[in-house]
Write an enzyme that holds these catalytic residues in place. Structure first.
Site, PDB file in Angstrom:
ATOM      1  N   ARG A  46       0.835  -1.207   0.000  1.00 38.42           N
ATOM      2  CA  ARG A  46       0.000   0.000   0.000  1.00 38.42           C
ATOM      3  C   ARG A  46       0.865   1.250   0.000  1.00 38.42           C
ATOM      4  O   ARG A  46       0.533   2.251  -0.626  1.00 38.42           O
ATOM      5  CB  ARG A  46      -0.974  -0.010   1.194  1.00 38.42           C
ATOM      6  N   TYR A  99     -15.275  17.969 -14.921  1.00 35.74           N
ATOM      7  CA  TYR A  99     -15.662  16.581 -15.160  1.00 35.74           C
ATOM      8  C   TYR A  99     -16.784  16.173 -14.187  1.00 35.74           C
ATOM      9  O   TYR A  99     -16.744  16.536 -13.009  1.00 35.74           O
ATOM     10  CB  TYR A  99     -14.423  15.702 -14.960  1.00 35.74           C
ATOM     11  N   ASP A 171      -6.693  19.392 -13.896  1.00 34.78           N
ATOM     12  CA  ASP A 171      -6.972  18.064 -14.440  1.00 34.78           C
ATOM     13  C   ASP A 171      -6.500  18.087 -15.892  1.00 34.78           C
ATOM     14  O   ASP A 171      -7.104  18.728 -16.750  1.00 34.78           O
ATOM     15  CB  ASP A 171      -8.474  17.766 -14.332  1.00 34.78           C
TER      16      ASP A 171
END
Ligand SMILES: *Cc1c(COP(=O)(O)O)cnc(C)c1O
Length: 381
Positions: A46, A99, A171
């Protein structure tokens, strides 16, 4: 080193991996310690794996950034950035046509957690100053935007935000680092849905973040490890493999999209073509300054503004699959009003210009003659 070379070489040192030319897929959840107090780079998957590290370092190089971070999806990446930067009482300004997934996260997850969200039309950079106050900690941009490919000025908006000590996130999914590097233009954070062009083959879901500031990196890395929205090694490998051909693919996506946009502009069944490469596009001059080329997505308003007309064209297309998503080697067609923007209230769709008789085309890298022939037969009366 130039972009295409970095895409293939940076982030991976084969001498540390048995001289394997391609990064091995470290399919393990855990790495053994040499001694109890050993300070080793990998312990538990992780927090990191060698395959993921290769991808993270590669993305950092492509965005001219100091640090990269990988996540299990674009949305996991966006969520981690927002959690790292915002706390209850803070405010965020997002451009109005973000988005849909980012819109949902802001309105349904961040707002209930005590963060005030403002959506603002930032096509004119001067609009930002009026909405800033000391509580605005994050400005969220997306350029070109989905589905109408609006542009916002990263340099101008970042300069205004900086005076307010507001961090700027971009983005960069539609442009990719090949066409646009937001950090070089004054932004603080870049996020990607690598699911699209970076991985590029519609076979993996993955998100990436790039930053320069070491404290910001540590804050996002903390969320990455604490929340654990990380990609597996197989997905990291697929993304790395995709990135090796990113420069080639983007050139072809842009070549094909430019030709499709020009051709569609002369078709009687088309009312309007949205493509930043067209001189009549409102963001054309900005795109020419801010981007290397104009990207692979073209959106059209059909002359007949109805869902039936959109369905007729979309269903007649043979090469173009009717599907969400974009950025793969294959051409796709999307009916924004019912698919990507299906959950959006009708009034907001109208305000943003999302119509029933509208189709978004993700232009693939097939032969342009076949793409145009397919569009021609689908649009024929
Ligand atoms: C697809 C997309 C996302 C979300 O990414 P996922 O990988 O689907 O989670 C975010 N931003 C943009 C612009 C996208 O196109």
């Amino acid at each position: 080193m130039k972009f295409a070379t970095k895409a293939i070489h940076v982030g991976y040192d084969s001498s540390k991996h048995g001289h394997a030319v391609m990064p091995p897929i470290y399919q393990t959840s855990v790495f053994a310690h040499d001694t109890l107090d050993a300070n080793q780079p990998f312990t538990y998957a992780r927090t990191g794996t060698p395959t993921r590290a290769a991808l993270e370092d590669n993305l950092a190089a492509l965005e001219n950034a100091a640090h990269g971070l990988a996540f299990g999806s674009g949305m996991a990446a966006i969520d981690a950035v927002m959690r790292a930067v915002l706390k209850p009482g803070d405010e965020v300004i997002a451009q109005q046509d973000v988005y849909g997934g980012a819109y949902r996260l802001l309105t349904k997850v961040m707002a209930p957690a005590g963060i005030k969200v403002h959506f603002v039309d930032l096509s004119d950079s001067r609009a930002l100053a009026a909405h800033l106050n000391p509580a605005v900690k994050l400005l969220w941009l997306e350029t070109p935007s989905n589905p109408l490919l609006n542009l916002v000025d990263i340099v101008a908006l970042s300069a205004v935000a900086r005076q307010n000590h507001t961090l700027v996130a971009v983005d960069n999914t539609f442009a990719t680092p090949y066409l646009q590097n937001p950090l070089d233009q004054g932004a603080d954070i870049v996020v990607h849905s690598a699911t699209k062009y970076l991985a590029g083959h519609s076979d993996v879901l993955l998100g990436l973040v790039a930053v320069n500031d070491p404290e910001l990196f540590q804050a996002i890395r903390f969320i990455q490890s604490a929340s654990g929205g990380v990609p597996g090694p197989q997905d990291c490998f697929l993304c790395l493999r995709g990135i090796k051909t990113l420069a080639l693919r983007m050139e072809r996506h842009c070549d094909n999209a430019e030709k499709v946009a020009a051709w569609l502009s002369s078709q009687p069944g088309i009312e309007r073509v949205f493509y930043p490469g067209l001189p009549e596009h409102p963001g054309h001059a900005l795109a020419a300054r801010q981007m290397k080329r104009f990207g692979g997505v073209v959106t059209v308003y059909l002359k007949e503004d109805s869902r039936a007309a959109a369905a007729r064209v979309a269903e007649r297309l043979q090469l173009f699959a009717l599907a969400e998503s974009l950025g793969g080697v294959e051409s796709l067609v999307n009916h924004s009003a019912s698919m990507s923007h299906g959950a959006m209230p009708a009034e907001l769709k109208r305000q943003l210009g999302v119509r029933e008789g509208q189709l978004r085309l993700s232009i693939g890298i097939e032969d342009i003659d076949d793409i145009l022939a397919d569009l021609a037969q689908a649009l024929a009366e």
